[in-house]
Structures are given as C-alpha cells and as structure tokens.
Design a protein around this motif. Structure first.
Motif, short mmCIF file in Angstrom:
data_model
loop_
_atom_site.label_atom_id
_atom_site.label_comp_id
_atom_site.label_asym_id
_atom_site.label_seq_id
_atom_site.Cartn_x
_atom_site.Cartn_y
_atom_site.Cartn_z
N TRP A 21 35.78 45.32 17.66
CA TRP A 21 36.06 46.73 17.95
C TRP A 21 36.05 46.99 19.45
O TRP A 21 36.26 48.13 19.87
CB TRP A 21 35.02 47.62 17.28
N GLU A 22 35.81 45.98 20.25
CA GLU A 22 35.72 46.17 21.70
C GLU A 22 37.11 46.13 22.34
O GLU A 22 37.78 45.09 22.29
CB GLU A 22 34.85 45.08 22.31
N PRO A 23 37.56 47.23 22.95
CA PRO A 23 38.90 47.26 23.54
C PRO A 23 39.12 46.21 24.63
O PRO A 23 40.22 45.68 24.77
CB PRO A 23 39.01 48.67 24.12
N GLN A 24 38.07 45.88 25.39
CA GLN A 24 38.20 44.90 26.47
C GLN A 24 38.22 43.46 25.93
O GLN A 24 38.73 42.56 26.60
CB GLN A 24 37.04 45.05 27.46
N HIS A 25 37.63 43.23 24.77
CA HIS A 25 37.53 41.89 24.19
C HIS A 25 37.83 41.96 22.69
O HIS A 25 36.94 41.81 21.85
CB HIS A 25 36.13 41.32 24.40
N PRO A 26 39.11 42.17 22.32
CA PRO A 26 39.43 42.40 20.92
C PRO A 26 39.49 41.15 20.03
O PRO A 26 39.54 41.27 18.82
CB PRO A 26 40.81 43.05 20.99
N LYS A 27 39.44 39.98 20.62
CA LYS A 27 39.55 38.75 19.83
C LYS A 27 38.27 37.93 19.99
O LYS A 27 37.68 37.88 21.06
CB LYS A 27 40.76 37.95 20.28
N SER A 28 37.88 37.25 18.90
CA SER A 28 36.61 36.53 18.93
C SER A 28 36.72 35.20 18.20
O SER A 28 37.49 35.06 17.25
CB SER A 28 35.55 37.39 18.25
N LYS A 30 34.18 32.87 16.16
CA LYS A 30 32.84 32.81 15.58
C LYS A 30 32.22 31.42 15.76
O LYS A 30 31.01 31.30 15.87
CB LYS A 30 32.89 33.17 14.10
N LEU A 31 33.03 30.38 15.82
CA LEU A 31 32.51 29.02 15.98
C LEU A 31 31.88 28.83 17.36
O LEU A 31 30.76 28.35 17.47
CB LEU A 31 33.61 27.99 15.77
N PHE A 32 32.60 29.23 18.39
CA PHE A 32 32.12 29.03 19.76
C PHE A 32 31.34 30.23 20.28
O PHE A 32 30.73 30.16 21.35
CB PHE A 32 33.28 28.70 20.70
N GLY A 33 31.37 31.35 19.55
CA GLY A 33 30.54 32.50 19.90
C GLY A 33 30.95 33.26 21.14
O GLY A 33 30.10 33.64 21.94
N PHE A 34 32.25 33.49 21.32
CA PHE A 34 32.67 34.30 22.46
C PHE A 34 33.75 35.28 22.05
O PHE A 34 34.38 35.13 21.01
CB PHE A 34 33.17 33.42 23.62
N LYS A 35 33.93 36.31 22.89
CA LYS A 35 34.96 37.32 22.72
C LYS A 35 35.84 37.29 23.95
O LYS A 35 35.37 37.00 25.04
CB LYS A 35 34.33 38.70 22.57
N SER A 36 37.14 37.61 23.77
CA SER A 36 38.04 37.61 24.91
C SER A 36 39.24 38.51 24.66
O SER A 36 39.47 38.96 23.55
CB SER A 36 38.52 36.18 25.21
N ALA A 37 39.98 38.76 25.72
CA ALA A 37 41.21 39.53 25.61
C ALA A 37 42.35 38.65 25.11
O ALA A 37 43.24 39.10 24.40
CB ALA A 37 41.56 40.16 26.95
N ALA A 38 42.31 37.38 25.48
CA ALA A 38 43.34 36.43 25.06
C ALA A 38 42.95 35.78 23.74
O ALA A 38 41.81 35.91 23.29
CB ALA A 38 43.50 35.34 26.13
N PRO A 40 41.52 33.07 21.42
CA PRO A 40 40.47 32.10 21.72
C PRO A 40 41.01 30.70 22.04
O PRO A 40 40.46 30.03 22.91
CB PRO A 40 39.63 32.09 20.44
N SER A 41 42.08 30.28 21.39
CA SER A 41 42.63 28.94 21.68
C SER A 41 43.10 28.84 23.13
O SER A 41 42.97 27.79 23.76
CB SER A 41 43.76 28.59 20.73
#
Length: 65
Positions: A21-28, A30-38, A40-41
């Motif tokens: 739900w975070e506009p700055q980091h909409p993609k996550s 779960k395996l590596f435990g991070f959120k990003s705008a781009a 994850p791959s």
C-alpha cells in the motif's frame, strides 16, 4: 530495457511477489524481504549483477474453482 537485463524474470508470476500500500514502494519481494518502486527482479539484478535465483512460478488458477 530493464526487464531484459533482469533475465526476463516476471515477478508477477512469482509466488514471492506482493503489492504493498506504500506509494513510494508499491512492489515487494517476500523471499528477500524488501520493497521497491521497480520490479524486485530488476532491483536484484541491479544490486547483485545476476538474475533473481529465488523465482518460483505460481500455479495457474483453474476456471470454475
């Protein structure tokens, strides 16, 4: 193109991918435990220089289930 550099790993087909739900980091991831705008791959490729080794394809949903 970024997705070509990331080895054509489609995060949308991975069991570890999640949308936040975070506009700055909409993609996550779960395996590596991070959120990003781009995707994850792409973040994994830019950080490590190699394609994502954690990709696991989701099972397809059957119609009528």
């Amino acid at each position: 193109m970024e997705s070509e550099k990331a080895g054509n790993v489609n995060c949308f087909q991975c069991i570890h991918f999640a949308v936040t739900w975070e506009p700055q980091h909409p993609k996550s991831c779960k395996l590596f435990g991070f959120k990003s705008a781009a995707l994850p791959s792409v973040t994994v490729y830019e950080s490590t220089g190699s394609v994502c080794l954690g990709f696991e394809k989701k099972e397809a949903h059957k119609k009528g289930s």
